[in-house]
Scaffold this active site. Structure first.
Site, PDB file in Angstrom:
ATOM      1  N   HIS A  39      -9.652   1.120   4.896  1.00 15.16           N
ATOM      2  CA  HIS A  39      -8.526   1.241   5.640  1.00 15.16           C
ATOM      3  C   HIS A  39      -8.752   2.281   6.705  1.00 15.16           C
ATOM      4  O   HIS A  39      -9.444   3.028   6.805  1.00 15.16           O
ATOM      5  CB  HIS A  39      -7.529   2.224   4.726  1.00 15.16           C
ATOM      6  CG  HIS A  39      -6.118   1.903   5.404  1.00 15.16           C
ATOM      7  ND1 HIS A  39      -5.439   2.872   6.175  1.00 15.16           N
ATOM      8  CD2 HIS A  39      -5.086   1.214   4.927  1.00 15.16           C
ATOM      9  CE1 HIS A  39      -4.231   2.747   6.349  1.00 15.16           C
ATOM     10  NE2 HIS A  39      -4.063   1.535   5.927  1.00 15.16           N
ATOM     11  N   GLY A  43       2.282   2.575  10.568  1.00 12.88           N
ATOM     12  CA  GLY A  43       3.313   3.526  10.440  1.00 12.88           C
ATOM     13  C   GLY A  43       4.133   4.147  11.810  1.00 12.88           C
ATOM     14  O   GLY A  43       4.588   5.054  11.831  1.00 12.88           O
ATOM     15  N   GLU A  52      -5.437  -5.025  10.673  1.00 11.35           N
ATOM     16  CA  GLU A  52      -4.311  -3.747  10.796  1.00 11.35           C
ATOM     17  C   GLU A  52      -4.821  -3.028  12.156  1.00 11.35           C
ATOM     18  O   GLU A  52      -5.478  -2.134  12.039  1.00 11.35           O
ATOM     19  CB  GLU A  52      -4.273  -2.671   9.744  1.00 11.35           C
ATOM     20  CG  GLU A  52      -4.030  -3.516   8.328  1.00 11.35           C
ATOM     21  CD  GLU A  52      -3.456  -2.521   7.323  1.00 11.35           C
ATOM     22  OE1 GLU A  52      -2.241  -2.614   6.594  1.00 11.35           O
ATOM     23  OE2 GLU A  52      -4.152  -1.424   7.126  1.00 11.35           O
ATOM     24  N   LYS A  58      -0.008   4.159  -0.375  1.00  9.95           N
ATOM     25  CA  LYS A  58      -0.742   5.457   0.173  1.00  9.95           C
ATOM     26  C   LYS A  58      -0.158   6.661  -0.603  1.00  9.95           C
ATOM     27  O   LYS A  58      -0.223   6.614  -1.639  1.00  9.95           O
ATOM     28  CB  LYS A  58      -0.023   5.726   1.753  1.00  9.95           C
ATOM     29  CG  LYS A  58      -0.197   4.533   2.538  1.00  9.95           C
ATOM     30  CD  LYS A  58      -0.049   4.679   3.864  1.00  9.95           C
ATOM     31  CE  LYS A  58      -0.157   3.459   4.749  1.00  9.95           C
ATOM     32  NZ  LYS A  58      -0.237   3.657   6.227  1.00  9.95           N
ATOM     33  N   GLU A 115      -6.987   4.671   7.889  1.00  8.27           N
ATOM     34  CA  GLU A 115      -6.734   5.853   7.784  1.00  8.27           C
ATOM     35  C   GLU A 115      -8.161   6.624   6.976  1.00  8.27           C
ATOM     36  O   GLU A 115      -8.247   7.943   7.108  1.00  8.27           O
ATOM     37  CB  GLU A 115      -5.504   6.373   6.797  1.00  8.27           C
ATOM     38  CG  GLU A 115      -4.264   6.070   7.776  1.00  8.27           C
ATOM     39  CD  GLU A 115      -2.949   5.372   6.735  1.00  8.27           C
ATOM     40  OE1 GLU A 115      -3.196   5.767   5.548  1.00  8.27           O
ATOM     41  OE2 GLU A 115      -2.317   5.060   7.416  1.00  8.27           O
ATOM     42  N   SER A 118       3.293  -1.838  10.298  1.00 11.64           N
ATOM     43  CA  SER A 118       4.919  -1.724  10.383  1.00 11.64           C
ATOM     44  C   SER A 118       5.521  -3.056  10.038  1.00 11.64           C
ATOM     45  O   SER A 118       6.712  -3.552  10.703  1.00 11.64           O
ATOM     46  CB  SER A 118       5.163  -1.516  11.817  1.00 11.64           C
ATOM     47  OG  SER A 118       4.707  -0.047  12.038  1.00 11.64           O
ATOM     48  N   ASN A 138       0.794  -1.119   0.023  1.00 12.11           N
ATOM     49  CA  ASN A 138       0.096  -0.123   0.047  1.00 12.11           C
ATOM     50  C   ASN A 138       0.738   1.242  -0.015  1.00 12.11           C
ATOM     51  O   ASN A 138       1.461   1.754   1.047  1.00 12.11           O
ATOM     52  CB  ASN A 138      -0.808   0.037   1.119  1.00 12.11           C
ATOM     53  CG  ASN A 138      -1.866   1.204   1.289  1.00 12.11           C
ATOM     54  OD1 ASN A 138      -1.668   1.986   0.655  1.00 12.11           O
ATOM     55  ND2 ASN A 138      -2.331   1.568   2.485  1.00 12.11           N
TER      56      ASN A 138
HETATM   57  P1  PGA Z   1       2.723   0.305   7.507  1.00 13.10           P
HETATM   58  O1  PGA Z   1       1.205   0.534   6.754  1.00 13.10           O
HETATM   59  O2  PGA Z   1       3.239  -1.118   6.932  1.00 13.10           O
HETATM   60  O3  PGA Z   1       3.547   1.527   7.015  1.00 13.10           O
HETATM   61  O4  PGA Z   1       2.376   0.237   9.028  1.00 13.10           O
HETATM   62  C1  PGA Z   1       0.364  -0.620   6.776  1.00 13.10           C
HETATM   63  C2  PGA Z   1      -0.851   0.059   6.000  1.00 13.10           C
HETATM   64  O5  PGA Z   1      -1.448   1.266   6.534  1.00 13.10           O
HETATM   65  O6  PGA Z   1      -1.471  -0.605   5.048  1.00 13.10           O
END
Ligand code: PGA
Length: 246
Positions: A93, A171, A165, A11, A95, A210, A9
């Site tokens: 997601h 992140g 997640e 982003k 976010e 992460s 992903n």
């Molecule tokens: P990350 O993001 O690996 O940077 O933690 C995962 C995601 O949001 O899909």
């Protein structure tokens, strides 16, 4: 045996230059042991389609509209994504749930649009740190999945992937321990099993938050972890490929 799916992903972290470079590294890599997909931002989907034409790496979008077509300025429909060759779409997601107040009902509508276009819906679920600390992690994830479980048919479920997640791990550099992740994945599989044994056996459940090459192998060794949704580490070709090879 469910094949591992490693999904990147990107982003809102890409440019024409970095997208081209990343895609060509993926095309040239030997990653036949697992399924791999990337989720570039909308403007680079056509580039992904072109670059990955002769590759087994699939690509998809990070979101889509819950509507079919019409006067929805700024929205992108599932049909448009299918039209440019996408075969998967992320939905729900955290976010988007947090920043855009996406509800479980909206996530269901988007998933239905994606499935109606014969694409795979990668549905993201996960609890916040406050929910985990309050002992509500499983309850939160159960609620996030309940509409999907009651509304989608078994045929539709064949094209659904779940990505667990935990919001506190996205992140932040803080990965859920393999035991924490396995325990939630087992819980999700048990929810699927309440609908059908076959559903529980077939559905791929990815872990995201992460994920790095250093933590991937231990996560993938867990019986209910069928791959990863990788954010930050998917922007570094060597790191992403190392996760794929774990
Ligand atoms: P990350 O993001 O690996 O940077 O933690 C995962 C995601 O949001 O899909």
């Amino acid at each position: 045996m469910r094949r591992l799916l490693i999904a990147g992903n990107w982003k809102m972290n890409a440019s024409m230059t970095t997208s081209s470079a990343l895609l060509s590294e993926l095309v040239n890599a030997d990653i036949s042991t697992c399924d791999v997909a990337v989720f570039p931002p909308f403007p680079y989907l056509a580039l992904a389609a072109e670059s990955l034409r002769a590759s087994s790496v699939r690509f998809g979008a990070q979101d889509c509209s819950d509507e079919l077509s019409g006067a929805y300025t700024g929205e992108v429909s599932a049909a448009m994504l299918r039209d440019v060759g996408a075969s998967m779409v992320l939905v729900g997601h955290s976010e988007r749930r947090q920043r855009h107040h996406e509800t479980d009902a909206l996530v269901l509508k988007k998933a239905q649009q994606i499935l109606a276009e014969d694409m795979t819906a990668v549905v993201c679920v996960g609890e916040t740190l406050a929910q985990r600390q309050a002992g509500l992690a499983e309850k939160t994830v159960t609620e996030q999945l309940s509409l999907l479980l009651s509304q989608l048919s078994l045929v539709q479920w064949q094209r659904v992937v779940i990505a667990y997640e935990p919001v506190w791990a996205i992140g932040t550099g803080e990965t859920a321990s393999p035991e924490q992740a396995q325990s939630m994945h087992a819980h999700i599989r048990q929810l699927l099993g309440q609908v059908s044994v076959a559903l529980a056996e077939q559905t791929r459940i990815l872990y995201g938050g992460s994920v790095k090459s250093a933590s991937a192998a231990e996560l993938f060794a867990q019986p209910d972890i069928d791959g990863a949704l990788v954010g930050g580490a998917s922007l570094d070709a060597a790191e992403f490929l190392a996760i794929c090879q774990s």
